[in-house]
Design an enzyme around this catalytic site. Sequence first.
Site, mmCIF file in Angstrom:
data_model
loop_
_atom_site.group_PDB
_atom_site.id
_atom_site.type_symbol
_atom_site.label_atom_id
_atom_site.label_comp_id
_atom_site.label_asym_id
_atom_site.label_seq_id
_atom_site.Cartn_x
_atom_site.Cartn_y
_atom_site.Cartn_z
ATOM 1 C CB THR A 186 -1.009 0.127 1.192
ATOM 2 O OG1 THR A 186 -1.644 1.224 1.017
ATOM 3 C CG2 THR A 186 -0.295 -0.522 2.594
ATOM 4 C CD GLU A 331 -2.624 0.163 5.578
ATOM 5 O OE1 GLU A 331 -3.570 -0.113 5.298
ATOM 6 O OE2 GLU A 331 -1.215 0.663 6.094
ATOM 7 C CE LYS A 444 -8.385 3.999 -2.164
ATOM 8 N NZ LYS A 444 -8.943 2.877 -0.875
ATOM 9 C CD1 TRP A 449 -3.074 3.625 -1.705
ATOM 10 C CD2 TRP A 449 -4.428 5.417 -0.844
ATOM 11 N NE1 TRP A 449 -4.655 3.831 -0.423
ATOM 12 C CE2 TRP A 449 -4.880 4.846 0.066
ATOM 13 C CE3 TRP A 449 -4.860 6.601 -1.236
ATOM 14 C CZ2 TRP A 449 -5.624 4.910 1.436
ATOM 15 C CZ3 TRP A 449 -5.502 7.126 -0.100
ATOM 16 C CH2 TRP A 449 -6.056 6.640 1.015
HETATM 17 P P1 AMP Z 1 -6.806 0.728 0.769
HETATM 18 O O1 AMP Z 1 -5.353 0.116 1.801
HETATM 19 O O2 AMP Z 1 -6.545 1.111 -0.728
HETATM 20 O O3 AMP Z 1 -8.198 -0.019 1.054
HETATM 21 O O4 AMP Z 1 -7.275 2.145 1.155
HETATM 22 C C1 AMP Z 1 -8.037 2.270 2.320
HETATM 23 C C2 AMP Z 1 -8.449 3.536 2.994
HETATM 24 O O5 AMP Z 1 -9.215 4.149 1.801
HETATM 25 C C3 AMP Z 1 -9.124 4.695 4.140
HETATM 26 O O6 AMP Z 1 -7.744 4.406 5.205
HETATM 27 C C4 AMP Z 1 -9.689 5.400 3.897
HETATM 28 O O7 AMP Z 1 -8.900 6.222 3.479
HETATM 29 C C5 AMP Z 1 -10.692 4.812 2.645
HETATM 30 N N1 AMP Z 1 -11.830 4.583 2.163
HETATM 31 C C6 AMP Z 1 -12.045 3.216 2.503
HETATM 32 N N2 AMP Z 1 -12.872 3.139 3.130
HETATM 33 C C7 AMP Z 1 -13.545 4.567 2.682
HETATM 34 C C8 AMP Z 1 -14.939 4.755 2.444
HETATM 35 N N3 AMP Z 1 -16.047 3.926 2.384
HETATM 36 N N4 AMP Z 1 -15.415 6.098 2.496
HETATM 37 C C9 AMP Z 1 -14.469 7.076 2.573
HETATM 38 N N5 AMP Z 1 -13.191 6.337 2.169
HETATM 39 C C10 AMP Z 1 -12.612 5.144 2.742
#
Ligand code: AMP
Length: 547
Positions: A186, A331, A444, A449
């Site tokens: 990540t 994570e 994002k 990312w």
């Molecule tokens: P990832 O590790 O790529 O799955 O990204 C995780 C991050 O995406 C989280 O810590 C949030 O900042 C963002 N995220 C994931 N789901 C949501 C959601 N439903 N609403 C807002 N932000 C989200």
Amino acid sequence: MLGLMQDQPLLISSLIEFAERHHGDGEIVSRRVEGDIHRYTWADVARRARQVANALEGEDLLFSDRVATLAWNGYRHLELYYGVSGSGRVLHTINPRLHPDQIAWIANHAEDQILCFDLNFLPLVQAVHARCPTVKRWIALCDADKLPADSGIPGLLSYEAWMGDRSTDYAWPRFDENSASSMCYTSGTTGNPKAALYSHRSTLLHAYAAALPDVMGISARDSVLPVVPMFHVNAWGIPYSAALTGCKLVFPGPALDGKSVYELIEAEGVTFAAGVPTVWQMLLTHMKPGGLRFSTLKRTVIGGSACPPAMIHAFQQDYGVDVLHAWGMTEMSPLGTLCTLKNKHLTMPADAQDAIRQKQGRAIFGVDMKIIDGNGAELPWDGKASGDLLVKGPWIVKEYFKGEGGDPLVPDAQGHGWFPTGDVATIDADGFLQITDRSKDVIKSGGEWISSIDIENIAVAHPAVLMAACIGVAHPKWDERPVVAVVKRPGAEVTREELLKFYEGKTAKWQIPDDVLFVEAIPLGATGKILKTRLREQFKDYRLPGL
Ligand code: AMP
């Protein structure tokens, strides 16, 4: 006194054994990279996963060695999920949307030994293979007769030639359930990407939890379409929960456009689908003009980014599809919360229910969460107090692979470690979480990312740039897009177009900022750190060009 129950390790191989025995004729349908539709069953997945395991035994691999994939969602990828992890190796799913430099860096850091890729990623593999010295076997996920003759990749084998004539007998080994099973990198807020290293135990516990009625509610009666890629945190665990329940699985391959996804949903009687908001935006945009309807779709889990209220409303009110808004992280395997109503909400008017569905939802059993203020004091669950969100649980990382970034956990008074999510949230009295902001410095876009630090580093490498700060701004399709604020060196000149051109080739195309904002100064905090909150405030009325 210990309990007197059988001590059976929770292993990924047990999932595929179960699916074969109890749901052997359950269907797996894949749109292949070649464009055609492939069909077979859970029994076939199990048989071919054993062949993969036998093929791996033929390589010079140790327990826990990494086998990487650069692949879309499809049946061969599923076989690798089980064959690699089940035989005690670690499946490393690499995100093919990254820049080749990032992919080479990740493959080296993981020390991947084998790399399996879909043929449409051949140009990517050609760009990186010479920089991946640990990879001793390159495998193209295709039939033997589809293997390109002059790929330039030494010893390239087709997947079918590699595993196709291996024995279908293989006894899955039994080992410690805490052994590593798979990994996913990540983008970190600082420095290089970091990997979450999942275990068999964490994966199985997550698979049980994900299938629960208040989570994804997957059953043997479902036809499940994970549009979320298998290189994104294991497609949110669906390949595992699918085997655990024996549901029908439908894989979209590389065709994620609205028309292809809609046709697959209708043709395969999909009842449940999962993906990021951008994908559903494309689906709804395709459906609206022709007044298309869903004949079978009942539920869709939407997460990875905040799901826009209008999308929740459209699915619920216009199409009769329940939206399960989910929040999680790489994570966290990834599921943390999911938004389903409680019994007391059922008599509420539709609008009030919609308002609840906009939140990211309630914690799944297994995930503890809390919000804290700047001094570490826990904040009340009143739906108003907003603070840094911390989590703990058996499918949440305790540290990153190779200890990158040091110990991430924040201890509480009892000495328990909590993982800081980098999200800012409120929690209401019913336990519904709402993400209100992000304290981590990343953007994002379309569920992927973009490291603001990478964007800033490229800008300051330009001779005319003194300082740069990258922030995300709202975008109707991609949720967020990066823009870069730039202070020019005294006397130096650079135009917006010149700077954007400067990014080409240095980062993936979709990571290049949408705009350059020339400023006199960038706000800095006491320690000299860029105050992104101040900068975001400064540009709160800014609109991207063309919107
Ligand atoms: P990832 O590790 O790529 O799955 O990204 C995780 C991050 O995406 C989280 O810590 C949030 O900042 C963002 N995220 C994931 N789901 C949501 C959601 N439903 N609403 C807002 N932000 C989200």
